[in-house]
Design an enzyme around this catalytic site. Structure first.
Site, PDB file in Angstrom:
ATOM      1  N   LYS A   1      68.949  75.780  40.969  1.00  0.00           N
ATOM      2  CA  LYS A   1      70.795  75.749  41.096  1.00  0.00           C
ATOM      3  C   LYS A   1      70.829  75.845  42.618  1.00  0.00           C
ATOM      4  O   LYS A   1      70.259  76.810  43.017  1.00  0.00           O
ATOM      5  CB  LYS A   1      71.364  76.466  39.821  1.00  0.00           C
ATOM      6  CG  LYS A   1      70.936  78.009  40.158  1.00  0.00           C
ATOM      7  CD  LYS A   1      71.412  79.068  41.213  1.00  0.00           C
ATOM      8  CE  LYS A   1      72.157  79.042  41.885  1.00  0.00           C
ATOM      9  NZ  LYS A   1      72.456  79.665  43.022  1.00  0.00           N
TER      10      LYS A   1
ATOM     11  N   ILE B   1      63.338  82.748  45.931  1.00  0.00           N
ATOM     12  CA  ILE B   1      63.419  82.428  44.430  1.00  0.00           C
ATOM     13  C   ILE B   1      62.155  82.310  44.411  1.00  0.00           C
ATOM     14  O   ILE B   1      61.720  83.262  43.153  1.00  0.00           O
ATOM     15  CB  ILE B   1      65.003  82.286  44.553  1.00  0.00           C
ATOM     16  CG1 ILE B   1      64.852  82.576  42.826  1.00  0.00           C
ATOM     17  CG2 ILE B   1      64.344  80.945  44.851  1.00  0.00           C
ATOM     18  CD1 ILE B   1      65.176  83.654  42.490  1.00  0.00           C
TER      19      ILE B   1
ATOM     20  N   SER C   1      55.273  74.195  51.208  1.00  0.00           N
ATOM     21  CA  SER C   1      56.585  75.147  52.132  1.00  0.00           C
ATOM     22  C   SER C   1      56.580  74.921  53.697  1.00  0.00           C
ATOM     23  O   SER C   1      54.572  74.537  53.666  1.00  0.00           O
ATOM     24  CB  SER C   1      56.788  76.399  51.769  1.00  0.00           C
ATOM     25  OG  SER C   1      57.957  76.582  52.054  1.00  0.00           O
TER      26      SER C   1
ATOM     27  N   ASP D   1      77.935  79.865  46.150  1.00  0.00           N
ATOM     28  CA  ASP D   1      75.794  79.659  45.598  1.00  0.00           C
ATOM     29  C   ASP D   1      75.991  80.906  44.771  1.00  0.00           C
ATOM     30  O   ASP D   1      75.183  80.437  43.617  1.00  0.00           O
ATOM     31  CB  ASP D   1      75.247  80.240  47.441  1.00  0.00           C
ATOM     32  CG  ASP D   1      73.738  80.459  46.756  1.00  0.00           C
ATOM     33  OD1 ASP D   1      73.066  79.117  46.617  1.00  0.00           O
ATOM     34  OD2 ASP D   1      73.484  81.024  46.354  1.00  0.00           O
TER      35      ASP D   1
HETATM   36  P1  NAP Z   1      65.272  80.682  50.630  1.00  0.00           P
HETATM   37  O1  NAP Z   1      64.709  81.979  51.054  1.00  0.00           O
HETATM   38  O2  NAP Z   1      65.951  80.589  52.272  1.00  0.00           O
HETATM   39  O3  NAP Z   1      64.015  79.727  50.206  1.00  0.00           O
HETATM   40  C1  NAP Z   1      63.748  78.157  51.150  1.00  0.00           C
HETATM   41  C2  NAP Z   1      62.465  78.004  51.303  1.00  0.00           C
HETATM   42  O4  NAP Z   1      62.614  76.475  51.751  1.00  0.00           O
HETATM   43  C3  NAP Z   1      62.576  78.063  52.961  1.00  0.00           C
HETATM   44  O5  NAP Z   1      61.387  79.398  52.685  1.00  0.00           O
HETATM   45  C4  NAP Z   1      61.301  76.809  53.206  1.00  0.00           C
HETATM   46  O6  NAP Z   1      60.101  77.188  53.695  1.00  0.00           O
HETATM   47  C5  NAP Z   1      62.092  75.715  51.962  1.00  0.00           C
HETATM   48  N1  NAP Z   1      61.940  74.502  52.570  1.00  0.00           N
HETATM   49  C6  NAP Z   1      62.664  74.610  53.441  1.00  0.00           C
HETATM   50  N2  NAP Z   1      63.231  72.471  53.425  1.00  0.00           N
HETATM   51  C7  NAP Z   1      62.084  72.815  52.336  1.00  0.00           C
HETATM   52  C8  NAP Z   1      61.307  70.842  52.322  1.00  0.00           C
HETATM   53  N3  NAP Z   1      61.619  70.063  52.683  1.00  0.00           N
HETATM   54  N4  NAP Z   1      59.871  71.163  51.989  1.00  0.00           N
HETATM   55  C9  NAP Z   1      59.276  72.547  51.144  1.00  0.00           C
HETATM   56  N5  NAP Z   1      60.246  73.380  51.040  1.00  0.00           N
HETATM   57  C10 NAP Z   1      61.607  73.487  52.307  1.00  0.00           C
HETATM   58  O7  NAP Z   1      65.900  80.432  49.384  1.00  0.00           O
HETATM   59  P2  NAP Z   1      66.702  80.963  48.578  1.00  0.00           P
HETATM   60  O8  NAP Z   1      66.531  82.126  48.281  1.00  0.00           O
HETATM   61  O9  NAP Z   1      64.954  81.449  47.920  1.00  0.00           O
HETATM   62  O10 NAP Z   1      67.191  79.590  47.571  1.00  0.00           O
HETATM   63  C11 NAP Z   1      66.982  78.399  47.086  1.00  0.00           C
HETATM   64  C12 NAP Z   1      67.359  78.444  46.520  1.00  0.00           C
HETATM   65  O11 NAP Z   1      67.491  79.074  45.220  1.00  0.00           O
HETATM   66  C13 NAP Z   1      68.907  77.441  46.241  1.00  0.00           C
HETATM   67  O12 NAP Z   1      69.398  76.725  45.635  1.00  0.00           O
HETATM   68  C14 NAP Z   1      69.528  79.292  46.360  1.00  0.00           C
HETATM   69  O13 NAP Z   1      70.647  78.487  45.004  1.00  0.00           O
HETATM   70  C15 NAP Z   1      68.713  79.128  44.489  1.00  0.00           C
HETATM   71  N6  NAP Z   1      68.730  80.138  43.614  1.00  0.00           N
HETATM   72  C16 NAP Z   1      68.107  82.034  44.748  1.00  0.00           C
HETATM   73  C17 NAP Z   1      68.099  83.296  43.962  1.00  0.00           C
HETATM   74  C18 NAP Z   1      68.212  83.501  45.426  1.00  0.00           C
HETATM   75  O14 NAP Z   1      68.404  85.506  44.774  1.00  0.00           O
HETATM   76  N7  NAP Z   1      67.870  84.641  46.010  1.00  0.00           N
HETATM   77  C19 NAP Z   1      68.750  82.917  43.056  1.00  0.00           C
HETATM   78  C20 NAP Z   1      68.582  82.093  42.404  1.00  0.00           C
HETATM   79  C21 NAP Z   1      68.420  81.014  42.811  1.00  0.00           C
HETATM   80  P3  NAP Z   1      59.984  77.421  54.660  1.00  0.00           P
HETATM   81  O15 NAP Z   1      60.187  78.827  54.884  1.00  0.00           O
HETATM   82  O16 NAP Z   1      57.900  77.505  54.934  1.00  0.00           O
HETATM   83  O17 NAP Z   1      59.858  76.526  55.863  1.00  0.00           O
END
Ligand code: NAP
Length: 308
Positions: A91, A14, A36, A169
């Site tokens: 969120k 995201i 990250s 989620d």
């Molecule tokens: P994601 O692709 O798994 O990305 C999360 C990132 O957080 C990972 O790439 C990881 O980075 C990083 N991370 C983990 N622990 C960390 C820490 N302690 N410090 C800094 N970075 C850290 O997940 P996502 O889909 O983007 O979702 C993240 C949030 O956004 C969730 O709460 C989700 O509900 C929300 N969201 C997602 C979407 C969607 O369509 N995907 C839409 C709206 C909202 P590394 O790769 O560098 O380890």
């Protein structure tokens, strides 16, 4: 006015798809850094593997957008707020209600802005739906949120862990819209959560809510949908049916259908800038509270194991 120097923390799906473009497109902000653990960051933008390292070595930032999984969000937010840094929480705003309450109190003490962001509330059809519904009698509401987890969340292990919310989620986005467009508060009457035998979080949920005037609101959440996907809210009123589809982007009223430009994340960042400039916070936990109630009051059923 100087732009707000912001760091994006958690460079996953995201952050790259929405936060970076919204920040680059908003003159109130300048992307000062990214954080990250594994991602390499962006060419020309200072990058740190942890928030500790950014705060210790700089560059200085005024705000952070926390785009990590929810389970690690509290510690990052508390660390930023302790230094008076403004915080946008993706969120859901946290992995528990109590930690969000603690952050809200901390933000008040340090006079920093805390913004619990609900991006779906900025979808094009949502504000006009709210305005239209405010003047109507509402008879029933049906929420259908059915998507294919393999398409939208491939390999995201955190989403199946406690605090990752499973199918809630995406489901919490529907609740963020419903709590915004419906004129009265509503609460859970019954829920069934279907949890795969090898996972900690639900893959599907059936829920029945009532509002304070007795109106029935049903919610059908499922992550096993293949083929066409549904992100729909249907409201029957005394003046006909209202349908918000495509996650709030398209609004169909009895008088016709409105498709407007997608401004979810640009809208979110406009709001964050306004809050920061006005030294205010915006922390509406009502969508997360409804999800917490589903875990508190829902019946659990074990279903087939899920493998990515
Ligand atoms: P994601 O692709 O798994 O990305 C999360 C990132 O957080 C990972 O790439 C990881 O980075 C990083 N991370 C983990 N622990 C960390 C820490 N302690 N410090 C800094 N970075 C850290 O997940 P996502 O889909 O983007 O979702 C993240 C949030 O956004 C969730 O709460 C989700 O509900 C929300 N969201 C997602 C979407 C969607 O369509 N995907 C839409 C709206 C909202 P590394 O790769 O560098 O380890």
């Amino acid at each position: 006015m100087d732009p707000i120097r912001i760091a994006v923390v958690g460079m996953g799906k995201i952050a790259r798809a929405q936060h970076l473009p919204a920040i680059h497109g908003n003159r109130a902000f300048v992307l000062a850094a990214t954080v990250s653990p594994h991602d390499p960051g962006e060419a020309g933008i200072p990058h740190h593997a942890s928030l500790d390292s950014l705060l210790a070595e700089g560059p200085a930032v005024d705000a952070v957008a926390l785009c990590t999984p929810p389970q690690v969000r509290y510690d990052l937010a508390a660390q930023a707020l302790a230094r008076g840094i403004h915080v946008l929480l993706e969120k859901p705003p946290g992995a528990s209600l109590s930690e969000v309450a603690a952050l809200e109190a901390q933000a008040q003490k340090t006079n920093a802005t805390l913004f619990a962001a609900w991006h779906s509330r900025f979808a094009a059809g949502v504000a006009p739906a709210r305005a239209w519904l405010a003047e109507r009698r509402i008879d029933t509401v049906k929420i259908v949120w059915r998507e294919d987890v393999r398409v939208w969340h491939p390999g995201q292990a955190w989403i199946w862990e406690p605090g990752g919310l499973g199918v809630f989620d995406p489901g919490i986005n529907a609740l963020s819209i419903a709590t915004y467009i419906l004129p009265r508060p509503f609460f859970l009457k019954a829920a069934t959560l279907s949890i795969p035998a090898n996972r900690a979080a639900p893959i599907a949920a059936d829920m029945e809510f009532r509002d304070t005037a007795g109106v029935s609101i049903s919610m059908d959440l499922d992550w096993r949908q293949t083929g066409p996907q549904s992100w729909d809210i249907l409201v029957e009123t005394d003046a006909g049916q209202v349908k918000l589809s495509k996650g709030g982007a398209v609004l169909s009223l009895p008088t016709g259908t409105e498709h407007n430009e997608d401004r979810e994340y640009p809208g979110l960042y406009d709001r964050f800038a306004t809050l920061i400039r006005g030294r205010r916070s915006d922390v509406d936990i009502s969508p997360l509270r409804l999800v917490a109630d589903a875990f508190l009051r829902g019946r659990r059923e074990t279903t087939d194991a899920f493998h990515d």
